[in-house]
Design an enzyme around this catalytic site. Structure first.
Site, PDB file in Angstrom:
ATOM      1  N   ARG A 279       0.872  -1.179   0.000  1.00  0.00           N
ATOM      2  CA  ARG A 279       0.000   0.000   0.000  1.00  0.00           C
ATOM      3  C   ARG A 279       0.911   1.233   0.000  1.00  0.00           C
ATOM      4  O   ARG A 279       2.126   1.113   0.090  1.00  0.00           O
ATOM      5  CB  ARG A 279      -1.023  -0.015   1.151  1.00  0.00           C
ATOM      6  CG  ARG A 279      -0.638  -0.628   2.453  1.00  0.00           C
ATOM      7  CD  ARG A 279       0.471   0.058   3.182  1.00  0.00           C
ATOM      8  NE  ARG A 279       0.238   1.486   3.343  1.00  0.00           N
ATOM      9  CZ  ARG A 279       1.159   2.365   3.617  1.00  0.00           C
ATOM     10  NH1 ARG A 279       2.439   1.995   3.736  1.00  0.00           N
ATOM     11  NH2 ARG A 279       0.887   3.646   3.766  1.00  0.00           N
TER      12      ARG A 279
ATOM     13  N   ALA B 177       0.848   5.194  -2.095  1.00  0.00           N
ATOM     14  CA  ALA B 177       0.678   5.537  -3.514  1.00  0.00           C
ATOM     15  C   ALA B 177       1.871   5.141  -4.405  1.00  0.00           C
ATOM     16  O   ALA B 177       1.686   4.414  -5.384  1.00  0.00           O
ATOM     17  CB  ALA B 177       0.350   7.025  -3.632  1.00  0.00           C
TER      18      ALA B 177
ATOM     19  N   ARG C  23      -7.218  -0.449  -6.820  1.00  0.00           N
ATOM     20  CA  ARG C  23      -7.510   0.603  -5.834  1.00  0.00           C
ATOM     21  C   ARG C  23      -7.738   1.907  -6.604  1.00  0.00           C
ATOM     22  O   ARG C  23      -6.953   2.225  -7.500  1.00  0.00           O
ATOM     23  CB  ARG C  23      -6.380   0.767  -4.803  1.00  0.00           C
ATOM     24  CG  ARG C  23      -6.345  -0.374  -3.786  1.00  0.00           C
ATOM     25  CD  ARG C  23      -5.465  -0.064  -2.602  1.00  0.00           C
ATOM     26  NE  ARG C  23      -6.123   0.795  -1.624  1.00  0.00           N
ATOM     27  CZ  ARG C  23      -5.476   1.359  -0.608  1.00  0.00           C
ATOM     28  NH1 ARG C  23      -4.181   1.185  -0.459  1.00  0.00           N
ATOM     29  NH2 ARG C  23      -6.125   2.112   0.256  1.00  0.00           N
TER      30      ARG C  23
ATOM     31  N   ASP D 299      -2.041  10.918  -1.971  1.00  0.00           N
ATOM     32  CA  ASP D 299      -2.427   9.862  -2.919  1.00  0.00           C
ATOM     33  C   ASP D 299      -2.795  10.419  -4.276  1.00  0.00           C
ATOM     34  O   ASP D 299      -2.646   9.753  -5.300  1.00  0.00           O
ATOM     35  CB  ASP D 299      -3.587   9.047  -2.361  1.00  0.00           C
ATOM     36  CG  ASP D 299      -3.084   8.130  -1.272  1.00  0.00           C
ATOM     37  OD1 ASP D 299      -2.922   8.603  -0.139  1.00  0.00           O
ATOM     38  OD2 ASP D 299      -2.802   6.961  -1.583  1.00  0.00           O
TER      39      ASP D 299
ATOM     40  N   ASN E 215      -5.514  12.412   0.706  1.00  0.00           N
ATOM     41  CA  ASN E 215      -4.595  11.576   1.488  1.00  0.00           C
ATOM     42  C   ASN E 215      -5.441  10.811   2.502  1.00  0.00           C
ATOM     43  O   ASN E 215      -6.673  10.946   2.544  1.00  0.00           O
ATOM     44  CB  ASN E 215      -3.520  12.448   2.157  1.00  0.00           C
ATOM     45  CG  ASN E 215      -2.399  11.609   2.761  1.00  0.00           C
ATOM     46  OD1 ASN E 215      -1.839  10.747   2.089  1.00  0.00           O
ATOM     47  ND2 ASN E 215      -2.092  11.811   4.028  1.00  0.00           N
ATOM     48  N   LYS E 216      -4.778  10.006   3.297  1.00  0.00           N
ATOM     49  CA  LYS E 216      -5.473   9.129   4.247  1.00  0.00           C
ATOM     50  C   LYS E 216      -6.535   9.868   5.048  1.00  0.00           C
ATOM     51  O   LYS E 216      -6.317  10.996   5.485  1.00  0.00           O
ATOM     52  CB  LYS E 216      -4.412   8.510   5.177  1.00  0.00           C
ATOM     53  CG  LYS E 216      -4.901   7.547   6.219  1.00  0.00           C
ATOM     54  CD  LYS E 216      -5.747   6.439   5.664  1.00  0.00           C
ATOM     55  CE  LYS E 216      -5.071   5.634   4.572  1.00  0.00           C
ATOM     56  NZ  LYS E 216      -6.008   4.754   3.828  1.00  0.00           N
TER      57      LYS E 216
HETATM   58  O1  MRU Z   1      -4.451   3.170   2.262  1.00  0.00           O
HETATM   59  P1  MRU Z   1      -2.983   3.400   2.129  1.00  0.00           P
HETATM   60  O2  MRU Z   1      -2.187   2.850   3.258  1.00  0.00           O
HETATM   61  O3  MRU Z   1      -2.463   2.971   0.773  1.00  0.00           O
HETATM   62  O4  MRU Z   1      -2.857   4.980   2.188  1.00  0.00           O
HETATM   63  C1  MRU Z   1      -1.592   5.556   2.071  1.00  0.00           C
HETATM   64  C2  MRU Z   1      -1.592   7.009   2.289  1.00  0.00           C
HETATM   65  O5  MRU Z   1      -2.609   7.662   2.426  1.00  0.00           O
HETATM   66  C3  MRU Z   1      -0.253   7.669   2.231  1.00  0.00           C
HETATM   67  O6  MRU Z   1      -0.218   8.762   3.092  1.00  0.00           O
HETATM   68  C4  MRU Z   1      -0.010   8.140   0.806  1.00  0.00           C
HETATM   69  O7  MRU Z   1      -0.167   7.091  -0.095  1.00  0.00           O
HETATM   70  C5  MRU Z   1       1.329   8.710   0.632  1.00  0.00           C
HETATM   71  S1  MRU Z   1       2.537   7.453   0.537  1.00  0.00           S
HETATM   72  C6  MRU Z   1       4.039   8.091   0.215  1.00  0.00           C
END
Ligand code: MRU
Length: 347
Positions: free
Chosen positions: A46, A48, A91, A239, A249-250
């Site tokens: 997981r 991005a 995704r 993301d 983002n998350k």
């Molecule tokens: O659901 P995930 O764990 O894939 O989400 C990841 C994030 O939101 C990260 O903060 C984002 O991808 C940046 S990674 C360098």
């Protein structure tokens, strides 16, 4: 030392199973594009950039498979487009996934060879470049971003935007790594990041391994910490960033940005240019992945909520550009991002 997030070994993609961290270090071998799509969907891998690199190798696996059947070039191209579509759907939010696939498909178009094994080898070379470039990019943006960190800083980060979310080094955590090497980091607060616990399991794992002084907090503690003046700045990854700088983002990132603005502390987004989606004028149209309710109604396989309750589980949210103090990329740091400034990265 950090374990590799992914490895490409003898035509096999080995993915560190991030669902088992920090307890176990186990690699899953993927030999088909379907296995890679499944691993991305199930969050074995997981983050991005890491899913962008994985998807690119997924397409390479498909290329070798199809080449073995020795069809004509047209059928080969059609089969790869179909494999790309499957990977793309694994995704929806992180644009790096599309970007990685697009780079492989563009390389395919560039060559008019009818030797399919030679073509597959070309695509493999492209995927390896994407992987290598990602690490270089992260180090560069890490060093650029470190210039924004004042000495003795206490930082708050959310989710995991570290080596585990990328080909290595990390984006937001890359900035923290670079600033730590420069002796500027007093402490990093990592929010646990309900419900998948990327902060508690993954960011904490990286911080402890690096020996960076760090403290884990529950997500709801951020406002309290800021009110107590314990946090000097917030730094997160991304993301997908729209053309005007709105940033997905998350889930929980948006609330941190609002809190940071209220407490007058900087809110930084660190991401490679491959995370910028210039086809979207703003964040409104970013597709937000919704994950299953069981991630919220239970924890560690144990139900915590009563049967019958409905749960809403969006995996990401969008922070308006107006709340972003600076966007840190490998090309430049953009303060108060807007459409013109984001565009200038691509001139
Ligand atoms: O659901 P995930 O764990 O894939 O989400 C990841 C994030 O939101 C990260 O903060 C984002 O991808 C940046 S990674 C360098």
């Amino acid at each position: 030392m950090m374990p590799d997030t992914l490895r490409w070994e003898n035509g096999c993609l080995k993915l560190l199973d991030q669902r088992l961290l920090p307890g176990e270090i186990v690699y899953r071998s993927c030999r088909t594009a379907e296995q890679v799509a499944g691993a991305i969907n199930k969050m074995v891998v997981r983050g991005a950039p890491a899913i962008g690199i994985s998807a690119a190798f997924g397409l390479v696996l498909a290329a070798y498979r199809v080449a073995e059947e020795n069809p004509g070039r047209r059928e080969f191209v059609l089969a790869l487009n179909a494999a790309s579509e499957k990977l793309r759907r694994s995704r929806p939010t992180a644009v790096n996934l599309h970007w990685g696939l697009q780079r492989i498909l563009a390389r395919l178009e560039e060559s008019d060879s009818t030797d399919l094994l030679e073509l597959a080898a070309c695509l493999e070379e492209e995927a390896c470049s994407i992987f290598e470039e990602d690490m270089v990019t992260n180090r560069r943006l890490g060093d650029l971003g470190a210039e924004l960190i004042p000495p003795g800083a206490s930082l708050l980060t959310h989710c995991n935007a570290g080596a585990l979310a990328t080909g290595g080094y990390g984006t937001a955590l890359g900035v923290i790594r670079s600033a730590f090497k420069q002796g500027k980091v007093l402490r990093v607060y990592a929010s646990e990041t309900r419900p998948f616990l990327q902060g508690a399991r993954l960011t904490s794992f990286e911080l402890v391994r690096e020996g960076i002084p760090s403290t884990l907090i529950i997500d709801n503690c951020a406002a309290h910490l800021m009110a107590k003046r314990k946090v000097d700045l917030v730094i997160v990854g991304a993301d997908r960033i729209a053309a005007n700088g709105d940033t997905a983002n998350k889930i929980g990132t948006y609330s941190l940005a609002v809190l940071a603005r209220h407490h007058r502390i900087p809110f930084y987004v660190a991401a490679p240019c491959s995370t910028i989606d210039r086809t979207l004028p703003d964040g409104e149209k970013i597709v937000i992945e919704e994950r299953g309710p069981e991630e919220i109604t239970g924890t560690g396989g144990e139900a915590v909520a009563p049967t019958g309750i409905e749960a809403y589980n969006p995996a990401f949210d969008v922070t308006p550009a107006a709340l972003v103090s600076a966007l840190i990329t490998e090309k430049a740091v953009i303060r108060q991002p807007d459409q013109d400034k984001v565009n200038s990265l691509f001139l």
